[in-house]
Design an enzyme around this catalytic site. Sequence first.
Site, PDB file in Angstrom:
ATOM      1  N   ASN A  57       0.885  -1.164   0.000  1.00  0.00           N
ATOM      2  CA  ASN A  57       0.000   0.000   0.000  1.00  0.00           C
ATOM      3  C   ASN A  57       0.923   1.214   0.000  1.00  0.00           C
ATOM      4  O   ASN A  57       1.672   1.429   0.966  1.00  0.00           O
ATOM      5  CB  ASN A  57      -0.901  -0.014   1.240  1.00  0.00           C
ATOM      6  CG  ASN A  57      -1.811   1.186   1.327  1.00  0.00           C
ATOM      7  OD1 ASN A  57      -1.567   2.223   0.736  1.00  0.00           O
ATOM      8  ND2 ASN A  57      -2.873   1.039   2.089  1.00  0.00           N
TER       9      ASN A  57
ATOM     10  N   HIS B 200       0.529   4.149   0.604  1.00  0.00           N
ATOM     11  CA  HIS B 200       0.252   5.148   1.638  1.00  0.00           C
ATOM     12  C   HIS B 200       0.666   4.667   3.032  1.00  0.00           C
ATOM     13  O   HIS B 200       0.419   5.356   4.020  1.00  0.00           O
ATOM     14  CB  HIS B 200      -1.238   5.508   1.648  1.00  0.00           C
ATOM     15  CG  HIS B 200      -1.712   6.051   0.342  1.00  0.00           C
ATOM     16  ND1 HIS B 200      -1.335   7.281  -0.138  1.00  0.00           N
ATOM     17  CD2 HIS B 200      -2.505   5.504  -0.608  1.00  0.00           C
ATOM     18  CE1 HIS B 200      -1.883   7.478  -1.320  1.00  0.00           C
ATOM     19  NE2 HIS B 200      -2.594   6.414  -1.632  1.00  0.00           N
ATOM     20  N   CYS B 201       1.286   3.505   3.091  1.00  0.00           N
ATOM     21  CA  CYS B 201       1.667   2.886   4.361  1.00  0.00           C
ATOM     22  C   CYS B 201       3.166   3.078   4.600  1.00  0.00           C
ATOM     23  O   CYS B 201       3.991   2.674   3.778  1.00  0.00           O
ATOM     24  CB  CYS B 201       1.322   1.396   4.322  1.00  0.00           C
ATOM     25  SG  CYS B 201       2.003   0.437   5.683  1.00  0.00           S
ATOM     26  N   GLY B 202       3.503   3.682   5.729  1.00  0.00           N
ATOM     27  CA  GLY B 202       4.907   3.927   6.059  1.00  0.00           C
ATOM     28  C   GLY B 202       5.713   2.651   6.188  1.00  0.00           C
ATOM     29  O   GLY B 202       6.870   2.593   5.754  1.00  0.00           O
TER      30      GLY B 202
END
Length: 115
Positions: A8, A10-12
């Site tokens: 993903n 948007h996932c750190g």
Amino acid sequence: MSVMIYHNSHCGTCLAVLDIVRKAGIEPILIDYMTSPPSHEEMLALLLAMDMPPRQLLRTRESAYLSLKLDDESKTDREIIDTMLAHPELIERPIVVTEKGIKLCRPETKVLDLL
């Protein structure tokens, strides 16, 4: 070595795993599971390979977790998997696949075991 990441953007943690893999000199195959979730059979195979029950792969802090009543212990594994695939934001990530195995790489340093 081949590396595939259920990712993903948007996932750190996903981005940190991607950075570790690239620093190891490997360009991984990225699967944006938010737009292309695995099939039921693929998800089941991933869970079996990780020796993990479906409930353990749920993101319990997502609003959908409570709204879909996934805290109900009577939900079957099949129901949980089907719900995760219909609402991929509920799938914990990143899941990394290599010849050495398959792992949920949280924290991101778990990916080192697979490289």
